[in-house]
Design an enzyme around this catalytic site. Structure first.
Site, PDB file in Angstrom:
ATOM      1  N   LYS A 266       0.819  -1.209   0.000  1.00  0.00           N
ATOM      2  CA  LYS A 266       0.000   0.000   0.000  1.00  0.00           C
ATOM      3  C   LYS A 266       0.857   1.266   0.000  1.00  0.00           C
ATOM      4  O   LYS A 266       0.346   2.357   0.204  1.00  0.00           O
ATOM      5  CB  LYS A 266      -0.923   0.007   1.224  1.00  0.00           C
ATOM      6  N   SER A 267       2.152   1.127  -0.242  1.00  0.00           N
ATOM      7  CA  SER A 267       3.029   2.290  -0.205  1.00  0.00           C
ATOM      8  C   SER A 267       3.718   2.492  -1.543  1.00  0.00           C
ATOM      9  O   SER A 267       3.628   1.668  -2.445  1.00  0.00           O
ATOM     10  CB  SER A 267       4.089   2.124   0.889  1.00  0.00           C
TER      11      SER A 267
END
Length: 295
Positions: free
Chosen positions: A228-229
């Site tokens: 998610k980064s």
């Protein structure tokens, strides 16, 4: 019983370093046990699927020397199995149709109460929920140790088939692990909380529960899961050794001084020690280091 493990990615993008850690950990565990290693593409959420991602993931795994021992299976091809499992649960009184939305459940903290709070609208298909039995579920995890959760109290009745007709993850993974005779599930610790729900389903369906091993997650500097980064960039299939060595270090394993993917993996398999896998989350490589290792 012959050891059978698996890696089951969702086709929502390319293979990044966090996914490589999970794939390598499951592959090493299977190879060290002298067993089989399978790959299953969990493509039951068409809205999130990236066209061609499943094929790209399989090709990238092969470039890293991680080749499955059986043909790759896609969950989207098994909807009849999932529908049959839902029908069995409903016939036994363990599942029921539900049209409650997230906003309907918001006053209850997202926890489904004893009865549905929203009637099924005319012409709209309802989801199917599992009627969760009361009582704690406990299991021994190969990395995380003893885990106990009262699913009814913490999660409540959960969805096993969505209103769009697709199976929910919890049901599909249970049905497929049983169909493929998976003896141990090795995956990331982000799914540790899902395991008690899956054990409940296995018990109600009369399916065996595999052993469990949840690997530490790769997090970015802000503590977010790597997927998610902005560090979730694809690993380099044309230069796999740096990322393989970084993944071994992350898993607490000895990194053999070998050149070439086959030699490195062979030596890593011979030295593989599950007891060295960190229970918590090791320090993840920083932004610059991560880029050197995976790109």
């Amino acid at each position: 019983m012959t050891y059978r493990g698996r890696f089951a990615p969702s086709p929502t993008g390319s293979l990044h370093f966090g996914s490589l850690v999970a794939a390598l950990g499951s592959w090493l565990r299977a190879r060290a046990a002298g067993g089989a290693w399978l790959v299953r593409i969990e493509d039951i959420d068409p809205a999130r699927e990236v066209a061609g991602a499943g094929e790209t993931i399989v090709a990238t795994l092969a470039a890293f020397g991680l080749r499955p021992d059986e043909p790759v299976r896609r969950q989207s091809e098994g909807r009849d199995r999932y529908d049959a499992a839902v029908a069995r649960l409903e016939a036994a009184g363990h599942a029921y149709p539900c049209a409650c939305s997230r906003s309907d459940l918001a006053p209850f903290g997202g926890h489904h109460p004893a009865r549905c709070v929203a009637p099924a609208p005319a012409g709209r298909h309802a989801a199917m929920r599992l009627r969760v039995p009361a009582g704690p579920v406990a299991f021994e995890d190969g990395v995380q140790g003893r885990v106990t959760q009262d699913v009814a109290a913490v999660v409540g009745d959960f969805v096993i088939r969505r209103a769009d007709g697709w199976p929910a993850y919890q049901l599909a993974v249970v049905v497929d692990d049983a169909a493929q005779a998976i003896s141990e599930v090795v995956r990331g610790a982000d799914l540790l909380d899902s395991t008690p729900r899956q054990i409940v389903l296995q018990r109600l369906l009369g399916l065996p529960s595999p052993a469990w091993m949840h690997l530490p997650l790769v997090l970015d500097a802000d503590g977010r899961k790597l997927g998610k980064s902005d560090l979730a960039r694809p690993v380099r299939a044309d230069d796999p050794l740096p990322a393989l060595r970084a993944a071994l270090r992350f898993l607490g394993q000895d990194v053999p001084r070998r050149s070439g993917v086959p030699a490195l993996l062979s030596a890593a398999t011979a030295r593989f020690d599950p007891a060295c896998i960190p229970r918590g989350t090791p320090a993840a490589p920083g932004r610059d280091a991560a880029q050197r290792e995976v790109s």
